[in-house]
Design an enzyme around this catalytic site. Structure first.
Site, PDB file in Angstrom:
ATOM      1  N   ASP A  12      -1.116   4.782  16.407  1.00  0.00           N
ATOM      2  CA  ASP A  12      -2.413   4.756  15.716  1.00  0.00           C
ATOM      3  C   ASP A  12      -3.161   3.454  15.945  1.00  0.00           C
ATOM      4  O   ASP A  12      -4.348   3.458  16.261  1.00  0.00           O
ATOM      5  CB  ASP A  12      -2.215   4.934  14.198  1.00  0.00           C
ATOM      6  CG  ASP A  12      -1.750   6.327  13.828  1.00  0.00           C
ATOM      7  OD1 ASP A  12      -2.277   7.303  14.385  1.00  0.00           O
ATOM      8  OD2 ASP A  12      -0.844   6.441  12.973  1.00  0.00           O
ATOM      9  N   ARG A  92       2.060  -2.516   1.705  1.00  0.00           N
ATOM     10  CA  ARG A  92       0.653  -2.405   2.080  1.00  0.00           C
ATOM     11  C   ARG A  92      -0.204  -3.456   1.391  1.00  0.00           C
ATOM     12  O   ARG A  92      -1.224  -3.888   1.927  1.00  0.00           O
ATOM     13  CB  ARG A  92       0.106  -1.020   1.727  1.00  0.00           C
ATOM     14  CG  ARG A  92       0.735   0.128   2.502  1.00  0.00           C
ATOM     15  CD  ARG A  92       0.886  -0.189   3.949  1.00  0.00           C
ATOM     16  NE  ARG A  92       1.203   0.988   4.749  1.00  0.00           N
ATOM     17  CZ  ARG A  92       1.523   0.938   6.028  1.00  0.00           C
ATOM     18  NH1 ARG A  92       1.573  -0.224   6.650  1.00  0.00           N
ATOM     19  NH2 ARG A  92       1.791   2.032   6.693  1.00  0.00           N
ATOM     20  N   ASP A 121      -1.663   5.608   2.508  1.00  0.00           N
ATOM     21  CA  ASP A 121      -1.898   4.220   2.879  1.00  0.00           C
ATOM     22  C   ASP A 121      -3.378   3.857   2.867  1.00  0.00           C
ATOM     23  O   ASP A 121      -3.743   2.733   2.554  1.00  0.00           O
ATOM     24  CB  ASP A 121      -1.279   3.930   4.255  1.00  0.00           C
ATOM     25  CG  ASP A 121       0.241   3.924   4.187  1.00  0.00           C
ATOM     26  OD1 ASP A 121       0.776   3.466   3.154  1.00  0.00           O
ATOM     27  OD2 ASP A 121       0.882   4.368   5.144  1.00  0.00           O
ATOM     28  N   SER A 169       5.662   9.244  13.371  1.00  0.00           N
ATOM     29  CA  SER A 169       4.905   8.229  12.664  1.00  0.00           C
ATOM     30  C   SER A 169       5.896   7.444  11.807  1.00  0.00           C
ATOM     31  O   SER A 169       6.498   7.992  10.889  1.00  0.00           O
ATOM     32  CB  SER A 169       3.843   8.890  11.777  1.00  0.00           C
ATOM     33  OG  SER A 169       3.228   7.897  10.991  1.00  0.00           O
TER      34      SER A 169
HETATM   35  N1  ARG Z   1       4.873   8.453   1.948  1.00  0.00           N
HETATM   36  C1  ARG Z   1       5.118   7.053   1.971  1.00  0.00           C
HETATM   37  C2  ARG Z   1       4.147   6.322   1.107  1.00  0.00           C
HETATM   38  O1  ARG Z   1       3.154   6.864   0.749  1.00  0.00           O
HETATM   39  C3  ARG Z   1       5.217   6.511   3.355  1.00  0.00           C
HETATM   40  C4  ARG Z   1       3.937   6.368   4.119  1.00  0.00           C
HETATM   41  C5  ARG Z   1       4.279   6.174   5.542  1.00  0.00           C
HETATM   42  N2  ARG Z   1       3.223   5.655   6.324  1.00  0.00           N
HETATM   43  C6  ARG Z   1       3.170   5.799   7.631  1.00  0.00           C
HETATM   44  N3  ARG Z   1       2.194   5.183   8.217  1.00  0.00           N
HETATM   45  N4  ARG Z   1       3.986   6.519   8.345  1.00  0.00           N
HETATM   46  O2  ARG Z   1       4.360   5.197   0.746  1.00  0.00           O
END
Ligand code: ARG
Length: 389
Positions: A12, A92, A121, A169
């Site tokens: 990405d 994050r 995210d 991912s």
């Molecule tokens: N579902 C998890 C969360 O909301 C993980 C997110 C994963 N992000 C990614 N860019 N693959 O915290």
């Protein structure tokens, strides 16, 4: 236009780097924030940033900050959402905060991130960026251009960065790793072994258990096997120990912020052990009433962190309560590592509420006959209702 891009070097963010230059006419500064990813990922990211034409690449070491300000608060709150120890959610906030700080320092007009419009995210990034740098424009090219991963692979192939096939991912930090996409999107299918990096299959784990001792002070782990160990190192070492036993593999259906159910696969070896141990210690030192109220506060705290609401004052209000309870969460917990699981097998604390004398089968402690009058009244209203009903 100068843009600061949060850059991991994955599919990405590589696509974003190129798109920002080609479709937005931007000069791009790539920023990678170290929250404890495996070190080899930084080299790859830097090489890809250069290859794809970044004007500048910045590395920020935020490991200690991540542990002190985010992971340890989460330990105190038993941070967990639907079985997931918030590994990515927590990271994050420092990542986005650093992007805001660097963008202001570099005089950039915008901050960009690689989130899609489908996940969680985007909430954490957008809310943090607008709290920390309200004047900056936020650009999320994948979301804005409505791209699929296949379209990104094709685009990058044309730009001279071939991906042999569409990758999972993935996101990772000290507190855990998440894997999404491809065949994992079929919730009925077991995840293939190749989805995992931090944990060995429990089937391949040593048959002999290993005993790990964690020492807590004020709700956070500070001793590992009797040795005072600083947070980043303690978590790293525990990831290796527990990962070797296949501890901390998590496969759940998760309710995302947008109301979408998603199948999520996580690895969180150290987090699993530390959270188990922390709960066991709280069960020893907090009263039943404290535990009951705290469970609700912890849940609310976790939902807020999951849901992007770090900057809501309620998060800090909850922490004031949680912090007050943690003063007594000091002591030692023994955890046995077994194939695929971590089992608490011992706990002790100077603040223990356990009264052996009173509870023992073998000791007198108090006059048992006194309890008979208590049972006469306990639950009396329920019995009255039945007699009348
Ligand atoms: N579902 C998890 C969360 O909301 C993980 C997110 C994963 N992000 C990614 N860019 N693959 O915290």
């Amino acid at each position: 236009m100068k843009v600061v891009l949060g850059f991991s070097g994955g599919l990405d963010t590589c696509a974003c780097l190129k798109l920002l230059q080609e479709k937005y006419g931007a000069e791009v500064i790539t920023v990678i924030v170290d929250v404890g990813q495996r070190p080899e990922l930084f080299r790859v990211a830097e090489e890809r940033a250069r290859k794809l034409g970044a004007a500048k690449h910045v590395y920020v070491d935020a490991k200690e900050e991540f542990v002190r300000e985010y992971v340890f608060r989460s330990v105190k709150a038993n941070g967990c959402y639907e079985g997931y120890p918030l590994s990515i959610s927590l990271a994050r906030y420092p990542t986005a905060s650093w992007l805001a700080r660097i963008a202001l320092r570099e005089g950039a007009e915008a901050v960009a991130h690689g989130c899609t419009g489908k996940g969680n995210d985007q909430f954490r990034f957008d809310l943090t960026l607008s709290a920390q740098a309200p004047g900056l424009r936020i650009i999320a090219p994948i979301r804005e251009l409505n791209l699929t991963r296949e379209a990104e692979v094709e685009y990058l192939g044309k730009c001279g960065l071939p991906f042999p096939s569409t990758p999972y991912s993935v996101d990772e930090n000290l507190w855990g790793r998440s894997v999404e996409g491809k065949e994992l999107e079929d919730p009925s299918r077991p995840p293939p072994e190749e989805a995992f990096q931090l944990t060995r299959s429990p089937a391949e784990a040593p048959k002999e258990p290993t005993l790990v001792t964690l020492g807590f002070e004020g709700g956070v782990p500070v001793f590992l096997n009797g040795e005072r160990t600083e947070g980043v190192r303690l978590i790293r070492e525990l990831n290796l120990l527990a990962g070797a036993y296949g501890v901390g593999r998590i496969d759940v259906m998760e309710d995302r912020i947008l109301g979408l159910k998603a199948r999520e696969v996580y690895e969180a070896p150290a987090a699993t052990v530390i959270l188990e141990a922390h709960r066991a210690l709280e069960a020893l030192v907090l009263t039943r009433e404290e535990l009951a109220v705290k469970e609700r506060m912890d849940r609310k705290w976790s939902e807020m962190v999951y849901g992007g609401r770090w900057f809501d004052p309620l998060r800090e209000d909850l922490e004031a309560f949680i912090e007050a309870t943690q003063r007594r969460v000091t002591g030692e917990v023994k955890v046995e590592l077994l194939p695929g699981r971590a089992q608490v097998v011992g706990r002790s604390s100077p603040h223990s509420l356990y009264d052996r004398e009173r509870v023992s089968f073998h000791l007198q402690g108090f006059d048992q006959r006194m309890s008979a009058s208590v049972t006469k009244f306990h639950g009396l209203d329920g019995r009255i209702q039945r007699m009348r009903g």
